[in-house]
Scaffold this motif. Structure first.
Motif, PDB file in Angstrom:
ATOM      1  N   ALA A   1       0.813  -1.303   0.057  1.00 22.34           N
ATOM      2  CA  ALA A   1       0.121   0.065  -0.146  1.00 22.34           C
ATOM      3  C   ALA A   1       0.695   1.244   0.006  1.00 22.34           C
ATOM      4  O   ALA A   1       0.395   2.075  -0.760  1.00 22.34           O
ATOM      5  CB  ALA A   1      -0.820   0.037   1.245  1.00 22.34           C
ATOM      6  N   ALA A   2       1.896   1.388   0.897  1.00 23.64           N
ATOM      7  CA  ALA A   2       2.725   2.457   0.801  1.00 23.64           C
ATOM      8  C   ALA A   2       3.379   2.695  -0.497  1.00 23.64           C
ATOM      9  O   ALA A   2       3.411   3.933  -0.954  1.00 23.64           O
ATOM     10  CB  ALA A   2       3.840   2.121   1.901  1.00 23.64           C
ATOM     11  N   ALA A   3       3.936   1.760  -1.042  1.00 26.88           N
ATOM     12  CA  ALA A   3       4.597   1.850  -2.372  1.00 26.88           C
ATOM     13  C   ALA A   3       3.461   2.243  -3.601  1.00 26.88           C
ATOM     14  O   ALA A   3       3.847   2.926  -4.506  1.00 26.88           O
ATOM     15  CB  ALA A   3       5.226   0.322  -2.859  1.00 26.88           C
ATOM     16  N   PHE A   4       2.335   2.086  -3.254  1.00 26.27           N
ATOM     17  CA  PHE A   4       1.269   2.523  -4.245  1.00 26.27           C
ATOM     18  C   PHE A   4       0.550   3.863  -3.790  1.00 26.27           C
ATOM     19  O   PHE A   4      -0.412   4.260  -4.272  1.00 26.27           O
ATOM     20  CB  PHE A   4       0.145   1.570  -4.622  1.00 26.27           C
ATOM     21  CG  PHE A   4       0.732   0.336  -5.608  1.00 26.27           C
ATOM     22  CD1 PHE A   4       0.522   0.400  -6.917  1.00 26.27           C
ATOM     23  CD2 PHE A   4       1.347  -0.821  -5.026  1.00 26.27           C
ATOM     24  CE1 PHE A   4       0.791  -0.714  -7.761  1.00 26.27           C
ATOM     25  CE2 PHE A   4       1.955  -1.595  -5.961  1.00 26.27           C
ATOM     26  CZ  PHE A   4       1.356  -1.727  -7.281  1.00 26.27           C
ATOM     27  N   GLY A   5       0.988   4.378  -2.804  1.00 27.12           N
ATOM     28  CA  GLY A   5       0.436   5.861  -2.135  1.00 27.12           C
ATOM     29  C   GLY A   5      -0.937   5.246  -1.548  1.00 27.12           C
ATOM     30  O   GLY A   5      -1.647   6.459  -1.604  1.00 27.12           O
ATOM     31  N   LEU A   6      -1.231   4.247  -1.299  1.00 21.49           N
ATOM     32  CA  LEU A   6      -2.450   3.974  -0.787  1.00 21.49           C
ATOM     33  C   LEU A   6      -2.633   3.951   1.131  1.00 21.49           C
ATOM     34  O   LEU A   6      -1.661   3.378   1.546  1.00 21.49           O
ATOM     35  CB  LEU A   6      -3.229   2.954  -1.052  1.00 21.49           C
ATOM     36  CG  LEU A   6      -3.649   2.924  -2.559  1.00 21.49           C
ATOM     37  CD1 LEU A   6      -3.890   1.423  -3.092  1.00 21.49           C
ATOM     38  CD2 LEU A   6      -4.575   3.850  -2.839  1.00 21.49           C
ATOM     39  N   PRO A   7      -3.713   4.659   1.628  1.00 18.88           N
ATOM     40  CA  PRO A   7      -3.706   4.275   3.045  1.00 18.88           C
ATOM     41  C   PRO A   7      -3.901   3.075   3.590  1.00 18.88           C
ATOM     42  O   PRO A   7      -4.655   2.374   2.585  1.00 18.88           O
ATOM     43  CB  PRO A   7      -4.725   5.335   3.500  1.00 18.88           C
ATOM     44  CG  PRO A   7      -5.519   5.849   2.289  1.00 18.88           C
ATOM     45  CD  PRO A   7      -4.540   5.599   0.989  1.00 18.88           C
TER      46      PRO A   7
END
Lengths: 320, 320
Positions: B80-86
């Protein structure tokens, strides 16, 4: 010679992975990449040099003999067994018990000596003469250096794949076989990567030799935790190579080596022995002496007694 | 789907090595090959399923939520962090402290629940509805199974390179995501390799389900050492796959898992967590239930508290 060794080693040693973890980067304040030679056969990079030396013997060789605190022992014993040659290993009586047991399990005959009082070179020379064995020195042997250098060939390719072309490469250093071999490989394949030897406090012969420009000798001879890298001085072959190609040496404390073992446990899920953890320790706790946005370290071995590893985990917990 | 997942995962997960050591072969009485998923990013194979699921989300996704004892948590949080998602992770309050800390360090919001009394599914559904998050289930999700299956694609190639084409593949099994995914990959790429789930005593829902032909449920819900694989029953998607493709389940004791951790420390220089060591334990201590000259095991994770690892080393020493 390193490329020729790599061809002989293909299929007989592992290409060890280059590992990383955000938690290590946070401690070091820069990107840390660790080449995990503890995952090598026999638990250390010494499988490389042992295979390189034994595979280069004349067809008439009658057997091999080696002096070793335990890792070189296992590397030579494994290679000798694969080539069907008898192996005698002269080891200090205070070497870690698992290293002695593993050397015997690989089929070698182990001769123990007293590290403080006996001249192991003379002892080995006597056995070699009497039984017609070829001595394989732990670091001051061109084939051994070439074998250890194959780790540098892998590292050059792995660092490029990871996008790192300018960095210090911190290398646990005893007599300098790994450091000199890797430095030679990097000079040819990755000139932006600079080898730097790392030693434990009290056994900083290479750091002092690099600083003075001549071979210096340690006072201490026994009793330290980093048993794999307690040689009295850098080698006559390895030192000029290191002096030409390496940056200044780094020195870490035993406590720092233990904390690095705990950090490798927690963040990389690998087992490092104290001597195999000194380069990681330098990257984590002596970052001010390292240049660049990234640092590469070699985790050179993982042959540690369970009790020592438990101590590293306990001390680290108490320090947090 | 597994091949598509492998394409999305390329460069974002590691190809983990297939390790071996003569000392393990001696204990097991046959050749043992261990795929070291503990060396994967975030310390377990869950990095695969997490990345596969998050990378397959619609462009409009507002964030993700996951239920996890710690490893799936870190896999989803990292992706999620890599895709910019919470990312919100619902974890049991008794999960190992390092798993909770590492999940937070990866940028996720952690919500703790009581494993024995709270309905974590309902808790997560409530948060997902309120905040528009997509639930990523730990095993009963086709993309997660496909992601875990990428380990099977690697394994098929690595086993062939090692000369092993007929063998049992022992796989630590919670809800069956890894087991089902790997079994599917092996069926397509290495039909002589047969997946077999391995569980800890008291949490043998999959072994009993495979034996009875229907989904069985465990009585116990908490308190066991192998926290990573304590699901109450195999999944509705994973169970039919395992029933079609896998051999009978194996069950090991907690003591055997601890002894396997010590054996992996000593012979492979890797760190396994208890739940990640059950397959190795079955290969070492239940060889009579395994067929073939060689056995392949997956060491699925290495996220273990230092105190638990110290206990494994201490107990093993006392048993020797």
């Amino acid at each position: 010679m390193i490329e020729a060794a790599a061809a002989r080693l293909a299929g007989h040693v592992r290409e060890t992975p280059l590992l990383s973890a955000p938690g290590l980067d946070r401690i070091a304040g820069r990107r840390v990449l660790l080449k995990a030679e503890c995952l090598q056969h026999v638990g250390s990079f010494k499988a490389r040099g042992g295979w390189a030396a034994v595979s280069a013997l004349d067809a008439g060789a009658r057997g091999v003999i080696a002096l070793s605190s335990g890792n070189h022992a296992q590397g030579v014993a494994r290679a000798a067994a694969a080539f069907g040659l008898p192996a005698v290993i002269v080891m200090p009586a205070d070497a870690p018990a698992p290293k002695i047991a593993n050397t015997r399990a690989l089929g070698a005959e182990v001769v123990l000596h007293d590290r403080a009082t006996e001249d192991r070179e003379a002892l080995a020379a006597g056995i070699a003469d009497a039984r017609g064995l070829t001595l394989i020195r732990p670091f001051d042997d061109p084939q051994v250096i070439a074998g250890q250098g194959t780790a540098g060939l892998e590292l050059a390719a792995q660092a490029a794949a990871a996008g790192v072309t300018q960095a210090d490469v911190l290398i646990p250093c005893g007599g300098g076989g790994l450091t000199a071999g890797v430095a030679l490989a990097l000079a040819a394949r990755a000139p932006g990567l600079r080898g730097r030897p790392v030693e434990p406090e009290g056994f900083d012969d290479t750091a002092r030799s690099l600083a003075s420009g001549r071979i210096e000798v340690n006072d201490a001879r026994a009793g330290a935790l980093c048993d794999a890298i307690l040689t009295p001085s850098p080698g006559r072959i390895t030192f000029p190579i290191m002096a030409r190609l390496c940056g200044p040496g780094l020195v870490v404390t035993e406590d720092e080596a233990l904390r690095a073992m705990a950090a490798a446990f927690e963040h990389l899920k690998i087992v490092l022995e104290p001597g195999g953890a000194v380069a990681l320790a330098a990257s984590l706790f002596h970052g001010d002496a390292v240049t660049g946005d990234a640092v590469i370290v070699i985790g050179s071995g993982g042959n540690v007694a369970a009790e020592t590893f438990r101590m590293a985990l306990r001390q680290s917990g108490e320090m947090q």
